[in-house]
Design a protein around this motif. Structure first.
Motif, PDB file in Angstrom:
ATOM      1  N   SER A 166     -10.826  -7.862  -4.576  1.00 35.94           N
ATOM      2  CA  SER A 166     -12.286  -7.888  -4.771  1.00 35.94           C
ATOM      3  C   SER A 166     -12.742  -9.262  -5.236  1.00 35.94           C
ATOM      4  O   SER A 166     -13.380  -9.417  -6.289  1.00 35.94           O
ATOM      5  CB  SER A 166     -12.689  -6.816  -5.795  1.00 35.94           C
ATOM      6  OG  SER A 166     -12.271  -5.536  -5.388  1.00 35.94           O
ATOM      7  N   LEU A 174      -4.320  -1.392  -6.553  1.00 34.39           N
ATOM      8  CA  LEU A 174      -4.504  -0.933  -5.175  1.00 34.39           C
ATOM      9  C   LEU A 174      -5.972  -0.985  -4.768  1.00 34.39           C
ATOM     10  O   LEU A 174      -6.290  -1.322  -3.613  1.00 34.39           O
ATOM     11  CB  LEU A 174      -3.972   0.495  -5.031  1.00 34.39           C
ATOM     12  CG  LEU A 174      -3.940   1.090  -3.620  1.00 34.39           C
ATOM     13  CD1 LEU A 174      -3.023   0.285  -2.717  1.00 34.39           C
ATOM     14  CD2 LEU A 174      -3.485   2.546  -3.666  1.00 34.39           C
ATOM     15  N   CYS A 175      -6.879  -0.705  -5.696  1.00 35.15           N
ATOM     16  CA  CYS A 175      -8.297  -0.615  -5.339  1.00 35.15           C
ATOM     17  C   CYS A 175      -9.043  -1.940  -5.495  1.00 35.15           C
ATOM     18  O   CYS A 175     -10.032  -2.174  -4.773  1.00 35.15           O
ATOM     19  CB  CYS A 175      -8.985   0.445  -6.205  1.00 35.15           C
ATOM     20  SG  CYS A 175      -8.318   2.117  -5.973  1.00 35.15           S
ATOM     21  N   GLY A 176      -8.611  -2.795  -6.426  1.00 40.06           N
ATOM     22  CA  GLY A 176      -9.458  -3.951  -6.732  1.00 40.06           C
ATOM     23  C   GLY A 176      -8.801  -5.305  -6.686  1.00 40.06           C
ATOM     24  O   GLY A 176      -9.450  -6.294  -7.042  1.00 40.06           O
ATOM     25  N   LEU A 198      -3.222   1.784  -9.869  1.00 35.61           N
ATOM     26  CA  LEU A 198      -4.452   2.244  -9.248  1.00 35.61           C
ATOM     27  C   LEU A 198      -5.484   1.116  -9.179  1.00 35.61           C
ATOM     28  O   LEU A 198      -6.139   0.909  -8.145  1.00 35.61           O
ATOM     29  CB  LEU A 198      -5.013   3.432 -10.032  1.00 35.61           C
ATOM     30  CG  LEU A 198      -6.270   4.095  -9.445  1.00 35.61           C
ATOM     31  CD1 LEU A 198      -5.991   4.651  -8.058  1.00 35.61           C
ATOM     32  CD2 LEU A 198      -6.774   5.190 -10.378  1.00 35.61           C
ATOM     33  N   GLN A 234       0.814  -1.214   0.000  1.00 34.21           N
ATOM     34  CA  GLN A 234       0.000   0.000   0.000  1.00 34.21           C
ATOM     35  C   GLN A 234       0.848   1.264   0.000  1.00 34.21           C
ATOM     36  O   GLN A 234       0.588   2.199  -0.767  1.00 34.21           O
ATOM     37  CB  GLN A 234      -0.940  -0.019   1.215  1.00 34.21           C
ATOM     38  CG  GLN A 234      -2.008  -1.098   1.134  1.00 34.21           C
ATOM     39  CD  GLN A 234      -2.892  -1.137   2.361  1.00 34.21           C
ATOM     40  OE1 GLN A 234      -2.580  -0.501   3.372  1.00 34.21           O
ATOM     41  NE2 GLN A 234      -3.991  -1.879   2.288  1.00 34.21           N
TER      42      GLN A 234
END
Length: 756
Positions: free
Chosen positions: A528, A523-525, A520, A477
């Motif tokens: 998931s 980091l975000c998905g 990006l 992160q």
């Protein structure tokens, strides 16, 4: 006158009649008497006579002695020496000493004789000659033998063997369900109708039930119905006094049908598996007692079995161990026999080679039975399925646990994310269960199971999702956040910094955009996984933008090659670069998604799956790009070296291109080398060090790009300083030299490339 002299001579000569003892007067003189000659038996039979002047003496022969030495006939006699008692002589080995007159002899004891070669004694095998009566067997012993009546005969006081009437002498020898018939030296049991001793005429009869060989379901495969009909026919033929053995033929037929069932894909669900395993277990209970040999082993294409059979009036004892190529089964004969012993006992181990081909359904059912519904646990059979059967009918709860040793199909060491468990097929629930079984010991190749019941068994491998450590999550992160900031600065620099505009700057701009979007999305998905569709989209975007970044690196290598080698064509058209930088990755991702759409997204991360080697759709293009760039860079460096050694080199331009080349090579090492560490993570010996290196280097790719192309570039630093001064008007402006050595190197037509 003569008469006078004769008289005077006689006065001076001794008289012959006065010779001493032991002498005799011969011819007017005393002569010694040889007593040994005149009296030969003077010293006796066991002595030798020795003459002396006027006397003699006697000496005993060897093996004799007298109380006095040199005795005479009147002073002593020779007596025999007993060498065996006085042990003046000893015999070799087991030979016995026997005294004789004047000596001794060594003889073998009864039952032994002297060998033709070598000293000592060897046993005489009396059983070679017919020394026993009829109906008896001779057993040789050391120095003797025994005569034992053959089974079915009794020995009388006179040593003869007569027939034993087992039907009268042995109570309940055939049980209550048979008629006993005595024969010479034997007997036989004829079962009542509905009972059978499986062709073993001297065993008790048990009730026969052939109902479990019926199939009343319509979905039962035709081949299984045929097998059950054959087994029922054999079962019916054993129900009565004229039952006959067909064990070996039945076993061969059973395995033939089992092979066809396993290879034909008929095991489609749990119910069908129940039918198959139940049929095999019931068949072995029917076939096992009929086998003639103590140990029978049979192997076909898909099945292998080993069966041990013991017969006799007394129950067997000790251990029984059966093995196939994939498993081992060990228990005691007491467990095999159980509470009642009908005169025979058997144990069987059946291993199915290709039953794992239908294990997809089995481990799905196990997954549905997982206690933790929120945890995605993958179950997989890691051994061949085996069936263990014994003659004991009560095997639901054994007094002594049995041992099974399984060989793993896939060699893997038990770790935090993987565990082995010993399971059996529960026919009631139609799934694998671990009740009554426990893992005793395991390593990368074998698992030892201990079970308190008998059924069909296997080793279930549970693959648990390993949670990422806090350190790795924090590094990822922080590193990605730093990279996103650096990449954003790179995008602004490459887009608006006029002094460095050109083909290479455009390549760096698109490279930074691709890495920015990829980081990006990562980091975000990346985690998931709860939404399969969203996870697949995230994996597809990562696949596309990471491949696109490598394609733009390839374009930079091509551009450097053209700048040095093809000096008249130093630029690439922007449309062509976009076609390669974004078109090629789009084609690869599209083909991959069509070929194996399930490869996008895993149970742990939204990335490419390892199944069917789908990860190669990323690694193969990356390796190709790295290989091509290495080729272009080698040619570029070689051409640069030639230009530096030429007579009139343009040193400023060459130094500039050399700087570009060094930066591009460093960029390739940073961006490409990080994925090399990632490749080693998929190997079985991937270490924790590799994991940390991969995480650190990959998360800081954006920072490396910013350092190499911005901070280490003098024109960019100048632009940064100018911008800083403009933003801070109170700072003193610095005058810059406008000499050619201080200006950024430009090419014609505003390409931003050096003039060569």
């Amino acid at each position: 006158m003569l008469l006078k002299w004769t008289f005077l001579l006689g006065l001076f000569l001794p008289s012959c009649s006065g010779c001493a003892s032991g002498y005799t007067f011969v011819k007017r003189k005393c002569v010694d008497i040889d007593e040994c000659v005149t009296n030969p038996g003077l010293c006796g039979d066991h002595a030798q006579c020795f003459n002396t002047p006027g006397s003699y003496y006697c000496n005993c022969n060897e093996g004799f002695r007298s109380e006095t030495a040199n005795f005479t006939a009147t002073s002593g006699e020779c007596r025999d020496i007993n060498e065996c008692i006085e042990k003046t002589r000893e015999c070799i080995g087991d030979m016995k000493c026997v005294n004789t007159i004047g000596s001794f002899v060594c003889v073998c004891p009864p039952g032994f004789h002297e060998p033709t070669t070598g000293p000592g004694c060897e046993d005489v095998d009396e059983c070679v000659s017919s020394v026993c009566e009829v109906h008896s067997n001779c057993t040789n012993t050391l120095g003797s033998f025994h005569c034992i009546c053959t089974p079915g005969f009794l020995k009388h006081e006179n040593g003869s063997c007569t027939d034993k009437d087992e039907c009268k002498d042995v109570p309940d020898v055939c049980g209550t369900n048979a008629n006993c018939s005595n024969h010479q030296g034997s007997y036989s049991c004829k079962c009542h109708e509905g009972y059978s001793n499986y062709g073993n005429s001297q065993s008790k009869c048990t009730e026969m039930s052939c109902d479990h060989f019926e199939s009343d379901t319509e979905d039962t495969p035709v081949k299984l119905k045929t097998l059950l009909a054959l087994l029922r026919s054999s079962c019916e033929s054993l129900r009565g006094p004229n039952g006959h053995q067909t064990g070996e033929q039945l076993l061969e037929n059973l395995f033939t049908f089992t092979d066809e069932l396993l290879s034909g894909g008929n095991i489609a669900d749990g119910k069908m598996l129940n039918h198959c395993l139940d049929a095999v277990e019931n068949s072995m209970r029917l076939i096992g007692p009929q086998l003639k040999d103590p140990v029978t082993r049979m192997e076909t294409h898909n099945t292998i079995a080993e069966v041990a059979v013991m017969r006799g009036q007394t129950p067997p004892s000790g251990r029984v161990t059966l093995s196939t190529d994939s498993a081992l089964f060990s228990t005691s004969w007491e467990t095999v026999v159980g509470k009642s012993y009908p005169g025979f006992a058997f144990a069987a181990l059946v291993s199915y080679k290709d039953l794992n081909s239908s294990s997809d359904l089995l481990h799905k059912m196990s997954n549905e039975r997982s206690d933790d519904k929120e945890t995605s646990v993958t179950y997989q059979l890691n051994s061949k399925v085996v069936t263990a059967v014994v003659s004991n009918a009560e095997t639901k709860q054994l007094s002594e646990s049995v041992t099974l040793v399984f060989r793993h199909v896939e060699e893997r060491v038990e770790s935090e994310g993987m565990a082995y468990s010993c399971v059996y097929w529960d026919e009631i629930e139609g799934a694998w269960s671990g009740r009554g079984c426990k893992e005793s010991w395991s390593n990368s190749t074998h698992t030892v199971c201990s079970c308190s019941h008998l059924s069909s068994f296997a080793v279930l491998m549970a693959l648990y999702p390993v949670k990422d450590s806090f350190d790795l999550v924090l590094i990822t992160q922080v590193g990605l956040a730093l990279s996103l900031v650096c990449l954003f600065l790179c995008i602004l620099t490459f887009k608006f910094c006029r002094s460095i505009q050109g083909t290479r700057t455009s390549i760096h701009l698109h490279l930074s955009i691709c890495l920015f979007i990829a980081d990006l999305v990562f980091l975000c998905g990346i985690t998931s996984t709860h939404n399969q569709v969203a996870c697949g989209i995230v994996a597809g975007l990562l696949h596309f933008f990471f491949l696109s970044a490598f394609c733009w690196m390839l374009l930079e290598g091509v551009q450097l090659y053209r700048m040095v080698v093809l000096v008249f064509h130093t630029t690439l058209k922007h449309l062509y670069m976009c076609a390669v930088g974004y078109g090629v990755p789009l084609i690869i991702v599209t083909i991959s998604a069509i070929a194996f759409p399930a490869g996008y997204g895993t149970s742990r991360h939204c990335w490419l799956s390892l199944d069917h080697y789908f990860i190669l759709s990323f690694f193969v293009p990356v390796c190709i790009v790295i290989s091509l760039n290495c080729f272009f860079f080698i040619i570029t460096v070689w051409k640069l070296a030639q230009k530096f050694s030429s007579l009139n080199p343009d040193l400023s331009s060459l130094h500039k291109i050399r700087s570009f080349t060094v930066t591009a090579v460093a960029q390739l090492c940073v961006l490409g080398g990080t994925w090399v560490f990632g490749f080693f993570l998929f190997q079985e010996d991937g270490t924790e060090v590799m994991l940390y290196l991969f995480t650190i280097l990959n998360s800081l790719q954006g920072a490396f790009i910013f350092i190499m192309h911005c901070l280490l570039s003098k024109p960019v630093r100048t632009e940064y300083y100018t911008l800083f001064v403009r933003m801070c008007p109170h700072k003193k402006k610095v005058e810059y030299s406008t000499s050619s050595s201080q200006r950024p190197l430009r090419s014609e037509n505003s390409t931003g490339e050096s003039k060569i």
